[in-house]
Scaffold this motif. Structure first.
Motif, PDB file in Angstrom:
ATOM      1  N   VAL A   1       6.569   2.480  -7.043  1.00  0.00           N
ATOM      2  CA  VAL A   1       4.677   2.318  -5.967  1.00  0.00           C
ATOM      3  C   VAL A   1       4.533   2.463  -4.745  1.00  0.00           C
ATOM      4  O   VAL A   1       4.311   3.132  -4.026  1.00  0.00           O
ATOM      5  CB  VAL A   1       4.353   0.874  -6.665  1.00  0.00           C
ATOM      6  N   THR A   2       5.333   2.223  -4.291  1.00  0.00           N
ATOM      7  CA  THR A   2       6.127   1.613  -2.328  1.00  0.00           C
ATOM      8  C   THR A   2       6.821   3.428  -2.076  1.00  0.00           C
ATOM      9  O   THR A   2       5.779   3.626  -0.786  1.00  0.00           O
ATOM     10  CB  THR A   2       7.558   0.791  -1.971  1.00  0.00           C
ATOM     11  N   ILE A   3       7.274   3.990  -2.632  1.00  0.00           N
ATOM     12  CA  ILE A   3       7.464   5.027  -2.393  1.00  0.00           C
ATOM     13  C   ILE A   3       6.297   6.409  -2.255  1.00  0.00           C
ATOM     14  O   ILE A   3       6.173   6.591  -1.706  1.00  0.00           O
ATOM     15  CB  ILE A   3       8.373   6.021  -3.478  1.00  0.00           C
TER      16      ILE A   3
ATOM     17  N   VAL B   1       4.238   4.589   0.420  1.00  0.00           N
ATOM     18  CA  VAL B   1       4.790   5.999   1.538  1.00  0.00           C
ATOM     19  C   VAL B   1       3.998   7.435   1.494  1.00  0.00           C
ATOM     20  O   VAL B   1       3.839   7.260   3.021  1.00  0.00           O
ATOM     21  CB  VAL B   1       5.822   5.214   1.715  1.00  0.00           C
ATOM     22  N   ALA B   2       4.232   7.612   0.926  1.00  0.00           N
ATOM     23  CA  ALA B   2       4.359   9.492   1.069  1.00  0.00           C
ATOM     24  C   ALA B   2       2.672   9.470   1.302  1.00  0.00           C
ATOM     25  O   ALA B   2       2.027   9.825   2.297  1.00  0.00           O
ATOM     26  CB  ALA B   2       4.159   9.852  -0.144  1.00  0.00           C
ATOM     27  N   LEU B   3       1.375   8.346   0.922  1.00  0.00           N
ATOM     28  CA  LEU B   3       0.105   7.933   1.493  1.00  0.00           C
ATOM     29  C   LEU B   3      -0.351   8.423   2.394  1.00  0.00           C
ATOM     30  O   LEU B   3      -0.732   8.842   3.712  1.00  0.00           O
ATOM     31  CB  LEU B   3      -0.498   7.220   0.187  1.00  0.00           C
TER      32      LEU B   3
ATOM     33  N   ALA C   1      10.079  -3.151  -0.242  1.00  0.00           N
ATOM     34  CA  ALA C   1       9.890  -2.010   0.036  1.00  0.00           C
ATOM     35  C   ALA C   1       9.218  -1.843   0.335  1.00  0.00           C
ATOM     36  O   ALA C   1       9.356  -0.612   1.306  1.00  0.00           O
ATOM     37  CB  ALA C   1       9.561  -1.688  -1.455  1.00  0.00           C
ATOM     38  N   SER C   2       7.770  -2.408   0.785  1.00  0.00           N
ATOM     39  CA  SER C   2       6.708  -1.703   1.362  1.00  0.00           C
ATOM     40  C   SER C   2       6.830  -2.206   2.546  1.00  0.00           C
ATOM     41  O   SER C   2       7.089  -1.276   3.693  1.00  0.00           O
ATOM     42  CB  SER C   2       5.598  -2.556   1.896  1.00  0.00           C
TER      43      SER C   2
END
Length: 362
Positions: free
Chosen positions: A73-75, A78-80, A292-293
């Motif tokens: 979810v975090t990856i 981050v891309a967003l 992670a966020s």
């Protein structure tokens, strides 16, 4: 006689349908009917992601299952963020800060509070390992202070880092996160496993785990579903922005709504784990997602800032710092005993409600 044809389940169809729909609607003007249909598909994609996350978690066991969903979810989150920052706009300077802080408050108060409330309602008291949960909380709070509080008090004008300060914060965030992952999955894995009232590790699943092929298929479909959730949330964001403006709310409230959508799979998965009595799994998800966020977003933004124009405001204001301070104190008092009642769950949920209310009425 040939065997009857088996149709694929809805959890297989929905992620693929979400991606196909996303490709078809990108760049198009959305009418009210289409916006409503995409909202329904978004909800179905969230439920599908939850299903596949639980299949993967069942196969790999804890704490790896929680780690898979949190990192996935975090990856994509981050891309967003990077995609929206590249697109520019007057809100870009605070986008990373607003998104990360919203995720932090939702995970440490929303997911934690809901999990404790669900677990304690069924069993009176929710039990978890205070050593593992305390280590996760300490890491998450350290990351939050270094990345979101310190920039407010640096010598630079505005709540931002200098170049060397941003590099230090990025490296420190990544090192802390990787060190925690190593501790969680290798050296002290046992303190992150769900326990019963006597402190014994729970056997979560009495049935056989899914096959390796089924787990890999679910992992692939989980990633597809998460991409669909993030993409559809982004497509729906103009409609959200219009609704926020029509309601007279500040533009930053859009980030709160999108963060809620992005974290919906983890929230539902954590609630399901709490319902089974595996409160530790829920807390692993919540605090792992919080770490992670920050631990993945700040290093990525630091690299992206090389080519991104404009300031990068990471420091929180006084209002948000006060909410973070209260959250830290309450979370420590919740974690230290290793058990919690519905009261602690309610306190965390009220803190989330206060954050959302003040985001709408700053």
């Amino acid at each position: 006689m040939s065997p009857p044809l088996r149709l694929p389940s809805w959890t297989t169809v929905v992620p693929l349908l979400a991606i196909l729909t996303l490709v078809l609607v990108l760049g198009r003007e959305l009418g009210p009917i289409l916006v409503g249909g995409l909202a329904v598909l978004l909800g179905a994609a969230v439920l599908s992601a939850v299903h596949h996350a639980e299949v993967v978690a069942h196969r790999v066991g804890e704490p790896y299952g929680s780690l898979v969903l949190a990192v996935a979810v975090t990856i994509i989150e981050v891309a967003l963020i990077v995609t929206l920052m590249v697109s520019g706009g007057k809100e870009v300077a605070t986008l990373a800060r607003d998104t990360v802080f919203a995720a932090l408050m939702i995970t440490t108060n929303g997911i934690v509070g809901l999990s404790l409330l669900v677990a304690s309602r069924r069993r009176g008291t929710a039990h978890f390992n205070s050593h593992g949960t305390g280590a996760a909380l300490a890491t998450a709070l350290t990351l939050a202070v270094l990345s979101l509080v310190v920039p407010t008090f640096t010598s630079t004008p505005g709540p931002e880092f200098t170049g060397p300060q941003l590099v230090f914060a990025a490296v420190a965030s990544l090192v802390l996160y990787l060190l925690f992952v190593s501790t969680q999955t290798k050296t002290h894995r046992h303190v992150f496993l769900p326990i019963d009232e006597g402190g014994e590790v729970l056997d979560e699943h009495h049935d056989d785990p899914p096959s390796a092929r089924a787990a890999w298929t679910s992992l692939a479909l989980l990633l597809v579903a998460l991409v669909g959730v993030i993409g559809l949330a982004k497509v729906e964001s103009p409609a959200l922005e219009a609704g926020v403006r029509a309601a007279g709310l500040p533009h930053s409230f859009v980030g709160v709504l999108i963060a809620m959508l992005v974290l919906a799979p983890e929230t539902l998965t954590a609630a399901n784990a709490a319902r089974r009595g595996a409160t530790q799994v829920s807390l692993n998800l919540a605090l792992g997602s919080a770490m992670a966020s920050i631990g993945l977003t700040i290093p990525t933004i630091a690299v992206a800032s090389i080519w991104l124009e404009g300031p990068l405001h990471l420091g929180l204001g006084a209002l948000h710092m006060s909410l973070l301070a209260v959250t830290a104190v309450v979370a420590v008092l919740t974690v230290v005993p290793g058990r919690a009642t519905r009261l602690q769950g309610g306190v965390h949920l009220v803190l989330l409600a206060a954050y959302v209310f003040l985001a709408a009425n700053p």
